[in-house]
Design an enzyme around this catalytic site. Structure first.
Site, PDB file in Angstrom:
ATOM      1  CD  GLU A 100      11.156   6.325  23.965  1.00  0.00           C
ATOM      2  OE1 GLU A 100      12.214   5.567  23.472  1.00  0.00           O
ATOM      3  OE2 GLU A 100      11.463   7.637  23.989  1.00  0.00           O
TER       4      GLU A 100
ATOM      5  CD  GLU B 131      27.928  10.801  11.618  1.00  0.00           C
ATOM      6  OE1 GLU B 131      28.244  10.339  10.671  1.00  0.00           O
ATOM      7  OE2 GLU B 131      27.071  11.878  11.420  1.00  0.00           O
ATOM      8  CB  THR B 132      25.097  13.964  17.730  1.00  0.00           C
ATOM      9  OG1 THR B 132      24.253  13.329  18.069  1.00  0.00           O
ATOM     10  CG2 THR B 132      25.071  14.135  16.016  1.00  0.00           C
TER      11      THR B 132
ATOM     12  CG  HIS C 217      20.618  11.650  20.631  1.00  0.00           C
ATOM     13  ND1 HIS C 217      19.802  10.702  20.392  1.00  0.00           N
ATOM     14  CD2 HIS C 217      19.670  12.256  21.641  1.00  0.00           C
ATOM     15  CE1 HIS C 217      18.776  10.667  20.718  1.00  0.00           C
ATOM     16  NE2 HIS C 217      18.689  11.709  21.473  1.00  0.00           N
TER      17      HIS C 217
END
Ligand SMILES: Nc1c(NC[C@H](O)[C@H](O)[C@H](O)CO)[nH]c(=O)[nH]c1=O
Ligand SMILES: CC(=O)[C@@H](O)COP(=O)(O)O
Length: 183
Positions: free
Chosen positions: A61, A88-89, A91
């Site tokens: 943002e 973990e991902t 992202h």
């Protein structure tokens, strides 16, 4: 153990009138963000400038908040602060890449932005980089914005935008077209 950072740091520019900066911080990790903000404030004050602080939920943002302020306000520059720690991902890649790319595009369109959004593997790396008495990345981001403000003032606001024109310019231009407003 984090390595001590050694690189050349440009001396702060001098201003004939104070620079006014907006610090946009994502306090996703509040303690880290607080250190970044402290470093940025101190650097701006060292240059005789003034600052305001706004908070947004996360690093994604930050660019949008800066664009909103850039179009609708009269800040000379912006400091983007936050901390992204890998999870973990995938992202992490999205948050890091999209926030930094958006900030760069805003900069190419004339906004004077210093990017102090940390992108790290763990909290230890973040703490070392955020500490105002440490690597002081918040201060470094503020210094970057100050240099770009000085450059803008030195060369004038080119108005050679590759994208949108700041709304404030459009309003001002419209006002000019109608002639001076009656007092
Ligand atoms: N994981 C982190 C985030 N994630 C949140 C995003 O930035 C964004 O607010 C959300 O996807 C909603 O649009 N943000 C950080 O600043 N730091 C992180 O580590
Ligand atoms: C950087 C992130 O978005 C991260 O904190 C999210 O964690 P995860 O990848 O484990 O969902």
């Amino acid at each position: 153990m984090a390595q001590a950072e050694t690189h050349y740091t440009l001396p702060l520019p001098e201003f004939d009138r104070p620079a006014k900066l907006l610090i946009v911080v994502a306090p996703y990790y509040k303690d880290i963000a607080d250190q970044l903000v402290a470093g940025a404030k101190a650097e701006i004050e060292k240059a005789g400038g003034s600052h305001e602080v706004i908070e947004v939920p996360g690093a994604l943002e930050v660019p949008t908040a800066i664009r909103i302020a850039y179009r609708q306000s009269n800040f000379d520059g912006f400091v983007a602060l936050g901390c992204v720690i890998r999870g973990e991902t995938t992202h992490y890649e999205t948050v890091c890449n999209d926030s930094s790319r958006a900030l760069q595009l805003l900069g190419l369109d004339g906004a004077c932005i210093g990017n102090g959004i940390l992108t790290v593997e763990n909290r230890e790396q973040a703490v070392v980089r955020a500490e105002a008495a440490g690597q002081n990345k918040g201060g470094g981001a503020a210094a970057a914005a100050l240099h770009l403000i000085a450059l803008t003032r030195r060369f004038g606001n080119g108005n050679k935008s590759i994208g949108f024109k700041p709304l404030r310019d459009e309003i001002q231009l419209a006002g000019d077209a109608e002639g001076p407003a009656s007092a």
